[in-house]
Design an enzyme around this catalytic site. Structure first.
Site, PDB file in Angstrom:
ATOM      1  N   TYR A 111     -37.518   0.779  10.622  1.00  0.00           N
ATOM      2  CA  TYR A 111     -37.245   0.973  11.995  1.00  0.00           C
ATOM      3  C   TYR A 111     -35.300   1.367  12.090  1.00  0.00           C
ATOM      4  O   TYR A 111     -35.041   2.290  13.114  1.00  0.00           O
ATOM      5  CB  TYR A 111     -36.912  -0.504  12.767  1.00  0.00           C
ATOM      6  CG  TYR A 111     -36.207  -1.001  13.459  1.00  0.00           C
ATOM      7  CD1 TYR A 111     -37.021  -0.569  14.650  1.00  0.00           C
ATOM      8  CD2 TYR A 111     -34.749  -1.371  14.006  1.00  0.00           C
ATOM      9  CE1 TYR A 111     -36.470  -1.331  15.982  1.00  0.00           C
ATOM     10  CE2 TYR A 111     -34.649  -1.501  15.197  1.00  0.00           C
ATOM     11  CZ  TYR A 111     -35.615  -0.908  16.240  1.00  0.00           C
ATOM     12  OH  TYR A 111     -34.677  -1.743  17.702  1.00  0.00           O
ATOM     13  N   ASP A 112     -34.477   0.953  10.729  1.00  0.00           N
ATOM     14  CA  ASP A 112     -33.212   1.627  11.328  1.00  0.00           C
ATOM     15  C   ASP A 112     -32.838   2.472  11.207  1.00  0.00           C
ATOM     16  O   ASP A 112     -31.918   3.354  11.373  1.00  0.00           O
ATOM     17  CB  ASP A 112     -32.473   0.119   9.563  1.00  0.00           C
ATOM     18  CG  ASP A 112     -31.567   0.993   9.781  1.00  0.00           C
ATOM     19  OD1 ASP A 112     -29.893   0.528  11.014  1.00  0.00           O
ATOM     20  OD2 ASP A 112     -30.451   1.442   8.538  1.00  0.00           O
ATOM     21  N   MET A 113     -33.838   3.329   9.872  1.00  0.00           N
ATOM     22  CA  MET A 113     -33.289   4.257   9.749  1.00  0.00           C
ATOM     23  C   MET A 113     -34.482   6.037  11.051  1.00  0.00           C
ATOM     24  O   MET A 113     -33.485   6.718  11.171  1.00  0.00           O
ATOM     25  CB  MET A 113     -34.553   5.272   8.179  1.00  0.00           C
ATOM     26  CG  MET A 113     -34.058   4.191   7.292  1.00  0.00           C
ATOM     27  SD  MET A 113     -34.478   5.379   6.080  1.00  0.00           S
ATOM     28  CE  MET A 113     -33.268   6.870   6.007  1.00  0.00           C
ATOM     29  N   LYS A 115     -34.075   4.525  14.696  1.00  0.00           N
ATOM     30  CA  LYS A 115     -33.810   3.554  15.528  1.00  0.00           C
ATOM     31  C   LYS A 115     -33.111   4.947  16.768  1.00  0.00           C
ATOM     32  O   LYS A 115     -32.921   4.400  18.066  1.00  0.00           O
ATOM     33  CB  LYS A 115     -33.280   2.524  15.828  1.00  0.00           C
ATOM     34  CG  LYS A 115     -31.926   2.901  15.442  1.00  0.00           C
ATOM     35  CD  LYS A 115     -31.040   0.650  15.135  1.00  0.00           C
ATOM     36  CE  LYS A 115     -29.829   1.069  14.007  1.00  0.00           C
ATOM     37  NZ  LYS A 115     -29.358   0.809  13.260  1.00  0.00           N
TER      38      LYS A 115
END
Length: 148
Positions: A111-113, A115
């Site tokens: 998700y973080d990479m 978003k």
């Protein structure tokens, strides 16, 4: 905590998914994210998460893990990343939380990479597929078993 065998081999398998949508999925599949190789980073993050479970989950015992392994697989038709974690130890406490934490941290890393490429990413469901070696007996989720 009840009196449990100190040398029981315990293994747990958990799985989950991250639905990315077509744009973010293609960036992951082609390894074109600005932050780098999402699958490799998520795999490492999942292992690190499993090793730090007792720091993240209150009242969770620290364990000497004998194995943590994550598989991340691209699912083109679903525009998703499928995650599967296996954790093992020898001792009196099960490793379900470590396997589930590995899946969760790997999913959050994906998700973080991604978003920046998509705002409608969906994480989940995450679930325990199986556990072996515990005093309460083995558990194996049946295909299609209700997630409620």
């Amino acid at each position: 905590v009840s009196d449990k065998p100190q040398n029981a081999k315990r293994t747990a398998v958990a799985s989950g998914s991250v639905i990315l949508g077509p744009v973010a999925y293609e960036l992951v599949a082609q390894n074109q994210l600005k932050k780098g190789d999402a699958l490799s980073v998520a795999q490492l993050a999942g292992v690190m998460g499993a090793k730090h479970t007792s720091l993240l989950i209150p009242l969770c015992h620290p364990l000497a893990l004998t194995n943590v392994h994550l598989d991340l697989e691209l699912d083109g038709p679903a525009h998703a990343v499928k995650i599967r974690a296996t954790a093992s130890t020898v001792g009196p406490t099960g490793v379900e939380m470590e396997a589930l934490t590995a899946v969760s941290v790997a999913a959050l890393t994906i998700y973080d990479m991604t978003k920046a490429a998509a705002k409608d990413i969906v994480i989940g469901p995450s679930l325990l597929e199986s556990k072996t070696g515990g005093q309460g007996g083995d558990y194996h989720r049946r295909d299609g078993e209700d997630l409620r």
